[in-house]
Design an enzyme around this catalytic site. Structure first.
Site, PDB file in Angstrom:
ATOM      1  N   HIS A 150       0.841  -1.202   0.000  1.00  0.00           N
ATOM      2  CA  HIS A 150       0.000   0.000   0.000  1.00  0.00           C
ATOM      3  C   HIS A 150       0.883   1.261   0.000  1.00  0.00           C
ATOM      4  O   HIS A 150       0.695   2.160  -0.825  1.00  0.00           O
ATOM      5  CB  HIS A 150      -0.904  -0.030   1.234  1.00  0.00           C
ATOM      6  CG  HIS A 150      -1.752   1.190   1.438  1.00  0.00           C
ATOM      7  ND1 HIS A 150      -3.126   1.184   1.278  1.00  0.00           N
ATOM      8  CD2 HIS A 150      -1.434   2.459   1.810  1.00  0.00           C
ATOM      9  CE1 HIS A 150      -3.600   2.394   1.535  1.00  0.00           C
ATOM     10  NE2 HIS A 150      -2.598   3.186   1.858  1.00  0.00           N
ATOM     11  N   GLU A 151       1.848   1.311   0.905  1.00  0.00           N
ATOM     12  CA  GLU A 151       2.688   2.518   1.021  1.00  0.00           C
ATOM     13  C   GLU A 151       3.534   2.718  -0.235  1.00  0.00           C
ATOM     14  O   GLU A 151       3.655   3.826  -0.748  1.00  0.00           O
ATOM     15  CB  GLU A 151       3.577   2.434   2.263  1.00  0.00           C
ATOM     16  CG  GLU A 151       2.818   2.442   3.588  1.00  0.00           C
ATOM     17  CD  GLU A 151       1.805   3.552   3.709  1.00  0.00           C
ATOM     18  OE1 GLU A 151       1.970   4.603   3.076  1.00  0.00           O
ATOM     19  OE2 GLU A 151       0.808   3.360   4.433  1.00  0.00           O
ATOM     20  N   HIS A 210       1.655   4.229  -3.049  1.00  0.00           N
ATOM     21  CA  HIS A 210       1.488   5.686  -3.000  1.00  0.00           C
ATOM     22  C   HIS A 210       2.608   6.366  -3.796  1.00  0.00           C
ATOM     23  O   HIS A 210       2.394   7.398  -4.435  1.00  0.00           O
ATOM     24  CB  HIS A 210       1.505   6.193  -1.553  1.00  0.00           C
ATOM     25  CG  HIS A 210       0.184   6.065  -0.857  1.00  0.00           C
ATOM     26  ND1 HIS A 210      -0.996   6.542  -1.391  1.00  0.00           N
ATOM     27  CD2 HIS A 210      -0.151   5.509   0.339  1.00  0.00           C
ATOM     28  CE1 HIS A 210      -1.996   6.285  -0.547  1.00  0.00           C
ATOM     29  NE2 HIS A 210      -1.510   5.661   0.504  1.00  0.00           N
ATOM     30  N   TYR A 237      -4.676  14.277  -2.980  1.00  0.00           N
ATOM     31  CA  TYR A 237      -5.054  13.506  -1.803  1.00  0.00           C
ATOM     32  C   TYR A 237      -6.239  14.139  -1.081  1.00  0.00           C
ATOM     33  O   TYR A 237      -6.152  14.503   0.087  1.00  0.00           O
ATOM     34  CB  TYR A 237      -3.838  13.391  -0.876  1.00  0.00           C
ATOM     35  CG  TYR A 237      -3.859  12.177   0.014  1.00  0.00           C
ATOM     36  CD1 TYR A 237      -3.879  10.896  -0.518  1.00  0.00           C
ATOM     37  CD2 TYR A 237      -3.836  12.307   1.396  1.00  0.00           C
ATOM     38  CE1 TYR A 237      -3.891   9.783   0.300  1.00  0.00           C
ATOM     39  CE2 TYR A 237      -3.834  11.193   2.223  1.00  0.00           C
ATOM     40  CZ  TYR A 237      -3.863   9.940   1.650  1.00  0.00           C
ATOM     41  OH  TYR A 237      -3.862   8.827   2.469  1.00  0.00           O
ATOM     42  N   GLU A 270      -6.080   6.212  -2.420  1.00  0.00           N
ATOM     43  CA  GLU A 270      -6.095   5.196  -1.354  1.00  0.00           C
ATOM     44  C   GLU A 270      -6.468   3.825  -1.907  1.00  0.00           C
ATOM     45  O   GLU A 270      -5.891   2.801  -1.521  1.00  0.00           O
ATOM     46  CB  GLU A 270      -7.094   5.606  -0.273  1.00  0.00           C
ATOM     47  CG  GLU A 270      -6.494   6.460   0.811  1.00  0.00           C
ATOM     48  CD  GLU A 270      -5.317   5.764   1.476  1.00  0.00           C
ATOM     49  OE1 GLU A 270      -5.480   4.625   1.943  1.00  0.00           O
ATOM     50  OE2 GLU A 270      -4.227   6.342   1.513  1.00  0.00           O
ATOM     51  N   ASP A 275     -10.196  13.512   7.603  1.00  0.00           N
ATOM     52  CA  ASP A 275      -9.463  12.524   6.802  1.00  0.00           C
ATOM     53  C   ASP A 275      -9.390  12.962   5.323  1.00  0.00           C
ATOM     54  O   ASP A 275      -9.580  12.162   4.417  1.00  0.00           O
ATOM     55  CB  ASP A 275     -10.125  11.138   6.951  1.00  0.00           C
ATOM     56  CG  ASP A 275      -9.352  10.024   6.250  1.00  0.00           C
ATOM     57  OD1 ASP A 275      -8.120  10.142   6.136  1.00  0.00           O
ATOM     58  OD2 ASP A 275      -9.995   9.058   5.811  1.00  0.00           O
ATOM     59  N   HIS A 299      -9.820   7.561   3.400  1.00  0.00           N
ATOM     60  CA  HIS A 299      -9.718   6.178   3.868  1.00  0.00           C
ATOM     61  C   HIS A 299     -11.098   5.561   4.101  1.00  0.00           C
ATOM     62  O   HIS A 299     -11.199   4.427   4.554  1.00  0.00           O
ATOM     63  CB  HIS A 299      -8.909   6.091   5.160  1.00  0.00           C
ATOM     64  CG  HIS A 299      -7.467   6.461   4.992  1.00  0.00           C
ATOM     65  ND1 HIS A 299      -7.025   7.756   5.126  1.00  0.00           N
ATOM     66  CD2 HIS A 299      -6.383   5.717   4.672  1.00  0.00           C
ATOM     67  CE1 HIS A 299      -5.709   7.790   4.922  1.00  0.00           C
ATOM     68  NE2 HIS A 299      -5.298   6.570   4.636  1.00  0.00           N
TER      69      HIS A 299
END
Lengths: 105, 375
Positions: B167-168, B171, B182, B191, B264, B269
Site C-alpha cells: 500500500h505505502e 502511494h 489527496y 487510497e 481525513d 480512507h
C-alpha cells in the site's frame, strides 16, 4: 488546564479523540505537560499549520488548550508541518489519548 | 536506441504539464539532447532513448529511526545483506521486495518511478506510533502501541501485514504516474489503488486466487484486544472491525452510502471502500489470479490514463476503456469491469474514451511520447 485532542487520517483512517484534565494527571505527568506546552510556545503558534509536502497516510491534529486563567488557543496542524518544538507535546498528548481510550471503556 | 529529432518546445510542455515520471524522463531526455547537440553541432535538438535499460534489480535500504522522528535514520539492512534479526526491519525488506517483484515481473515496471528508484523504508518510527505512511520519497512504519501495557494495546507493528507495505509503496507509484490529489474522490481513488496493489502483493506472495484471497487490508495489525480481522475489507467494506473502543468500520461499499466529511482529507480512507469493492467484484467475476487481468487493467489505467483530479466516474470510464484496449471491445474482461462498477452504483458512460487509432507509421514524436508515458 484542559487539553482537547483530535487526530484523524493515517493509514487506519480512524479518529482518536480525548479531553484531558491536566490537574487529574499524576504530578510528574502534569509537570511534564506544563513544560512541553511552554517549550512548544503553544500559545504563540498560528491557528493553522499546513505543509505543501506530498505524501499519504499522514495524521491531521487539532489541539486545543485552555488555561485556568482564561488563556486558550486552538491549533490545526498536519503531521508533516509539526514544528520540532511542538513534536514532543503532540507525542505526549497522543500517548495520553491512546492510553485513555482503553481505560475509559 | 531510438535516435531522432524532437522539438524542444515539446520537452518544455512536458516539463510544465507532465506527470512527475514524465517530467523526470523529459529532463533526462533534454540532458541527453544537450550532449548530442554539443557533439554533433546539430541545429535541432536530438533525442536519444535507451531501448534496453540496465538490467532492473531490486535496491532496498531499511533504516531504523530508533523510536525518534528523524528520517531516514540509521541504515540497518542494505540490498543483499543478511537478515538483521529485527523483525520490523526484515519484514520491511521482504515486503518491499515482494512489492517490487509484483510491479516488475507482472507489470514490467522497474520500481516506484519506473526507472529503478531505490526503495527506502524506515521502521521503529517514534514511540507508540500506530501508523505507516509515504512521505513523498520513502516508506515509514511505526511499532503500534508498544509503549502501552499489553492489556491496553490495540495495534501491532505496521510491517506485520505485507499489504500495508504494498500500500505505502504504491502511494509512490501513484505519485509518479496518475498523481491523484489527496482529497475527496481523487484522494479516495489514490487510497484505493494502494489497497488494490497492496492486496495483490499479498495474494501473489501467498499464491491465492481471487476466490481464495481474504481481501482484508491490515490483517494482523490489531492485537487480540480488538474485535476485528483487519482495517478494511475490500470484499465487504464496513465489516472489518466492530469494537467497543474503536467503533465500527465506517467504509461504504456502494455509492448510496458515500460519506461526505471534511475529516481525513474528505474521507479518503472511508470512501475508498467503493472502488475497492468494484475491483474485488471485477477480479471475482474474472476468476483466477487477481493480479493478472484485473490488476493489469488497473495498472495500465493508473500508469496511462488517471489524472490528478480523476473521480470515481472517471476511473470507471477509464478502466472500462483500458479493458477494451487490452482484451477487446465487448470482451468478457470489459464486461466484468462494467458489472463491477455497476455493483457499487457507478454506471460506465458510453464506450469510455474512444480507443486511439493506432498510428500506422509511428515516428519519433510518437516513440518519445510513448516513452514518456503519453498515449
Amino acid at each position: 488546564m484542559i487539553i482537547r485532542f483530535e487526530r484523524s487520517g493515517g493509514f487506519a483512517g480512524m479518529l482518536l479523540r480525548a479531553e484531558i484534565d491536566v490537574q487529574e494527571l499524576e504530578p510528574h505527568e502534569r509537570e511534564e505537560i506544563h513544560r512541553l506546552v511552554a517549550e512548544a510556545g503553544f500559545f504563540e503558534l498560528p491557528p493553522r499549520l499546513q505543509s505543501a509536502g506530498g505524501g499519504a497516510d499522514r495524521f491531521q491534529y487539532v489541539l486545543s488548550i485552555e488555561e485556568p486563567g482564561g488563556r486558550s488557543h486552538t491549533l490545526e496542524v498536519s503531521e508533516e508541518a509539526v514544528p520540532p518544538d511542538l513534536q514532543p507535546l503532540i507525542e505526549r498528548v497522543a500517548y495520553l489519548a491512546r492510553r485513555s481510550r482503553r481505560q475509559s471503556c | 536506441m531510438i535516435s531522432c529529432i524532437l522539438p524542444p518546445y515539446m520537452l518544455d510542455r512536458i516539463a510544465e504539464n507532465g506527470t512527475e515520471e514524465q517530467r523526470a524522463k523529459s529532463a533526462e531526455t533534454a540532458r541527453i539532447s544537450e550532449l548530442m547537440r554539443n557533439d554533433r553541432q546539430a541545429a535541432a535538438a536530438r533525442v536519444v532513448i535507451p531501448r534496453a535499460m540496465a538490467a532492473p534489480a531490486r535496491q532496498r535500504n531499511v533504516y531504523t529511526a530508533n523510536n525518534l522522528s528523524g528520517l531516514p535514520g540509521t541504515l540497518v539492512r542494505a540490498e543483499g545483506s543478511a537478515p538483521s534479526g529485527d523483525l520490523a526491519v526484515d519484514e520491511a525488506y521482504d515486503g518491499a521486495g515482494a512489492t517490487y517483484d509484483l510491479y516488475w515481473e507482472v507489470y514490467q515496471r522497474n520500481s516506484i518511478d519506473g526507472a529503478g528508484m531505490r526503495l527506502d523504508s524506515t521502521v521503529h518510527y517514534q514511540k507508540g506510533y500506530d501508523n505507516a505512511f509515504w512521505n513523498g520519497s520513502q516508506m515509514v512504519y511505526g511499532d503500534g502501541d508498544e509503549d502501552l501495557p499489553p492489556s491496553q494495546r490495540l495495534f501491532n507493528r505496521f510491517t506485520i501485514s505485507i499489504d500495508v507495505i504494498g500500500h505505502e509503496l504504491t502511494h509512490g507509484v501513484t505519485q509518479y504516474t496518475g498523481g491523484l490529489v489527496y482529497i475527496n474522490q481523487p484522494g479516495a481513488l489514490n487510497e484505493s489503488f494502494s489497497d488494490v496493489f497492496g492486496s495483490l502483493v499479498k495474494q501473489r506472495s501467498l499464491g491465492q486466487t481471487a476466490a481464495q484471497a481474504d481481501w482484508i487490508i491490515g490483517q494482523g495489525l490489531f492485537t487480540s484486544n480488538v474485535n476485528g480481522i483487519g482495517l478494511r475489507s475490500m470484499k465487504d467494506p464496513g465489516t472489518a472491525y466492530n469494537d467497543p473502543v474503536l467503533g465500527k468500520d465506517p467504509q461504504p461499499g456502494h455509492m448510496k452510502d458515500y460519506v461526505t466529511t471534511t475529516s481525513d482529507n474528505g474521507g479518503v480512507h472511508i470512501n475508498s471502500g467503493i472502488p475497492n469493492r468494484a475491483f474485488y467484484l471485477i477480479a471475482s467475476e474474472l476468476g483466477g489470479n487477481a493480479w493478472e487481468k484485473a490488476g493489469q487493467i488497473w495498472y495500465v489505467t493508473l500508469r496511462d490514463r488517471i489524472r490528478s483530479n480523476t473521480d470515481f466516474q472517471g476511473a470507471a470510464d477509464l478502466t472500462y476503456a483500458v479493458a477494451g484496449e487490452l482484451f477487446g471491445a465487448g470482451s468478457l474482461e470489459q464486461q466484468a469491469v462494467k458489472n463491477g462498477w455497476a455493483g457499487v452504483g457507478i454506471n460506465v458512460t458510453g464506450g469510455g474514451e474512444p480507443t486511439p487509432t493506432p498510428n500506422p507509421n509511428p515516428g519519433c514524436v510518437a516513440a518519445v511520447l510513448k516513452f514518456l508515458g503519453f498515449k
